[in-house]
Write an enzyme that holds these catalytic residues in place. Structure first.
Site, short mmCIF file in Angstrom:
data_model
loop_
_atom_site.label_atom_id
_atom_site.label_comp_id
_atom_site.label_asym_id
_atom_site.label_seq_id
_atom_site.Cartn_x
_atom_site.Cartn_y
_atom_site.Cartn_z
N LEU A 154 92.00 128.84 -4.19
CA LEU A 154 92.00 129.88 -3.17
C LEU A 154 91.21 129.36 -1.98
CD1 LEU A 154 91.24 133.13 -5.22
CD2 LEU A 154 93.29 132.72 -3.85
N ASP A 155 91.65 129.71 -0.77
CA ASP A 155 90.90 129.33 0.43
C ASP A 155 89.49 129.92 0.35
OD1 ASP A 155 93.15 128.11 1.44
OD2 ASP A 155 93.79 129.86 2.60
N PRO A 156 88.51 129.28 1.01
CA PRO A 156 87.15 129.85 1.03
C PRO A 156 87.13 131.29 1.51
CG PRO A 156 87.11 127.60 1.84
CD PRO A 156 88.56 127.94 1.63
#
Length: 310
Positions: A46-48
């Site tokens: 997942l993206d930050p």
């Protein structure tokens, strides 16, 4: 991706509710330390910016993480209209700002173009690799790499809210779909630009939303164990899901203990009535103990392709 090291030989899957502003790998390492696991791997970054479901596989469960990586996902995303960014999310630099003059009818028509089987060009700010380097590293250096469009499926894309310059969507997609790219493309279709301001993954495969736990909840259990003078693992380990939940959607082939010994040594076995052209979930004995996955070979035998070392 998996990380080996000293620790317990603990096998299972924890459904982590990833917090925002940390990388998936950072979250993985924290979970690994909390469980003192000798090996850990996640099932699709997942993206930050993003929060939500990040299944973390511990021990032998890492061998089956690819099946979750290949599974469908569901997200709730807030798209901010009128502003396009370099990364297609709020962490990027602003590329353009345009007035938002979008009607409900226009939004409905635009969303309809994304439903079903479509082709998507991955974002430059993705982990896809070119010559061994992730695309986002090239992007940060101002280098654009030509990317081929890839087939994806958008099973559902439903509007939850449309207020001012914000649109909230519930999106169910196939593997390899970039939500930020859908939002960026939506903004261009609407003629005003858009970027992701909030992103939450609510489902991976068929895992239930209410089984997710936060890092804070895991750490609280450790403190509770200290106060109760018990092992923290007495409280943590019951949260683990069985490793075979990663392959639960595939048909089960139950074999005898004797045949199981052959399979565990890598040898194919004959099972009458077993389906072909699919991954098979192999279990042993009356207890249906999961030992791995396999496929039917050209000789009509069930050949193991990935086995758990139990």
């Amino acid at each position: 991706m998996a990380r080996r090291g000293k620790g317990r030989s603990i096998n299972g899957i924890i459904l982590l509710d990833k917090p925002t502003d940390i990388s998936s790998n950072h979250a993985l390492q924290r979970v690994k330390r909390i469980f003192f696991a000798n090996k850990a791997g996640h099932t699709g970054a997942l993206d930050p910016l993003a929060t939500g479901m990040l299944p973390v596989c511990l021990g032998e469960a890492t061998k089956f993480s690819q099946f979750l990586l290949d599974s469908d996902k569901r997200y709730i995303v807030t798209a901010t209209l009128g502003v396009r960014t370099t990364t297609s999310d709020s962490q990027g630099d602003v590329v353009s700002e345009r007035p938002v003059e979008v009607t409900q009818t226009q939004l409905d028509q635009a969303l309809d173009t994304f439903r079903g089987d479509i082709m998507q060009v991955p974002s430059m700010f993705s982990a896809l690799k070119h010559k061994g380097q992730p695309l986002y590293k090239y992007a940060r250096e101002g280098i654009t790499i030509e990317r081929e469009a890839r087939p994806i499926t958008v099973y559902e894309i439903n509007q939850l809210r449309f207020e001012g310059n914000e649109v909230e969507l519930d999106i169910h997609v196939s593997k390899g779909t970039y939500i930020r790219t859908i939002v960026d493309d939506l903004g261009e279709l609407l003629g005003c630009g858009a970027h992701v301001s909030v992103l939450r993954r609510t489902q991976v495969a068929d895992y239930p939303y209410d089984k997710m736990v936060t890092i804070e909840q895991l750490e609280a259990l450790i403190e509770q164990a200290k106060e109760s003078d018990v092992s923290p693992y007495d409280l943590l380990d019951p949260l683990l899901l069985d490793m075979d939940t990663a392959v639960k959607k595939y048909p089960e082939v139950n074999i005898s203990d004797e045949m199981g010994e052959y399979v565990l040594h890598g040898q194919p076995v004959q099972v009458f009535g077993a389906p072909d052209n699919t991954v098979l979930r192999i279990t042993v004995g009356e207890a249906h103990t999961f030992i791995g996955v396999g496929k039917m070979n050209e000789a009509g035998l069930i050949a193991p392709t990935r086995l758990a070392n139990l």
